[in-house]
Design a protein around this motif. Structure first.
Motif, mmCIF file in Angstrom:
data_model
loop_
_atom_site.group_PDB
_atom_site.id
_atom_site.type_symbol
_atom_site.label_atom_id
_atom_site.label_comp_id
_atom_site.label_asym_id
_atom_site.label_seq_id
_atom_site.Cartn_x
_atom_site.Cartn_y
_atom_site.Cartn_z
ATOM 1 N N TRP A 11 0.828 -1.208 0.000
ATOM 2 C CA TRP A 11 0.000 0.000 0.000
ATOM 3 C C TRP A 11 0.862 1.258 0.000
ATOM 4 N N TYR A 14 1.979 1.682 -3.525
ATOM 5 C CA TYR A 14 0.854 2.163 -4.326
ATOM 6 C C TYR A 14 0.696 3.671 -4.152
ATOM 7 N N ALA A 39 -17.631 -2.285 -1.117
ATOM 8 C CA ALA A 39 -16.192 -2.560 -1.057
ATOM 9 C C ALA A 39 -15.932 -4.015 -0.687
ATOM 10 N N ARG A 42 -16.816 -6.329 -3.650
ATOM 11 C CA ARG A 42 -15.838 -6.286 -4.744
ATOM 12 C C ARG A 42 -14.438 -6.663 -4.302
ATOM 13 N N VAL A 44 -12.352 -4.679 -2.651
ATOM 14 C CA VAL A 44 -11.473 -3.514 -2.797
ATOM 15 C C VAL A 44 -11.675 -2.614 -1.585
ATOM 16 N N SER A 45 -10.832 -1.621 -1.474
ATOM 17 C CA SER A 45 -10.967 -0.697 -0.351
ATOM 18 C C SER A 45 -12.109 0.284 -0.605
ATOM 19 N N GLU A 46 -12.608 0.839 0.488
ATOM 20 C CA GLU A 46 -13.628 1.884 0.372
ATOM 21 C C GLU A 46 -13.046 3.079 -0.382
ATOM 22 N N GLU A 48 -10.897 3.057 -2.757
ATOM 23 C CA GLU A 48 -10.862 2.798 -4.203
ATOM 24 C C GLU A 48 -12.212 3.108 -4.837
ATOM 25 N N ILE A 49 -13.288 2.743 -4.170
ATOM 26 C CA ILE A 49 -14.621 3.041 -4.703
ATOM 27 C C ILE A 49 -14.850 4.553 -4.720
ATOM 28 N N GLU A 52 -12.904 5.997 -7.622
ATOM 29 C CA GLU A 52 -13.614 5.681 -8.867
ATOM 30 C C GLU A 52 -14.805 6.628 -9.052
#
Length: 98
Positions: A11, A14, A39, A42, A44-46, A48-49, A52
């Motif tokens: 992380w 990233y 999240a 899927r 993925v992290s919150e 990331e949403i 997006e």
């Protein structure tokens, strides 16, 4: 013997590559609950949403400084538009059905 470089968490790497900056977002309880569920679903992290969603919102609200100057072309045939399917079939192409 050279000392090993300190291990960098995935992380951390990233965030270094993406040059992400921290901010605060306030959500109501229902949106926060739905965000957590999405999240988890899927995997993925919150964050990331949220990123997006921000990208989508920015694209929807983008203001262009100058109009797009697509070239205008005239076929010289006033019936061209009404004969598009016929013309595509003659070229062995399928019209877009969506």
């Amino acid at each position: 013997m050279l000392a090993a470089a300190p291990a960098i968490d995935v992380w951390q790497q990233y965030h270094i590559e993406m040059a992400l900056k921290r901010t605060t977002v306030y959500l109501d309880e229902n949106d926060l609950r739905d965000l957590k569920i999405a999240a988890a679903r899927r995997g993925v992290s919150e964050a990331e949403i949220i990123r997006e969603g921000v990208r989508h919102a920015l694209l929807r609200n983008r203001v262009w400084d100058e109009p797009v100057n697509f070239p205008l072309v005239s076929s010289g045939d006033p019936t061209f538009a009404s004969r598009t399917d016929e013309i595509l079939k003659s070229m062995n192409a399928e019209p877009d059905t969506e």
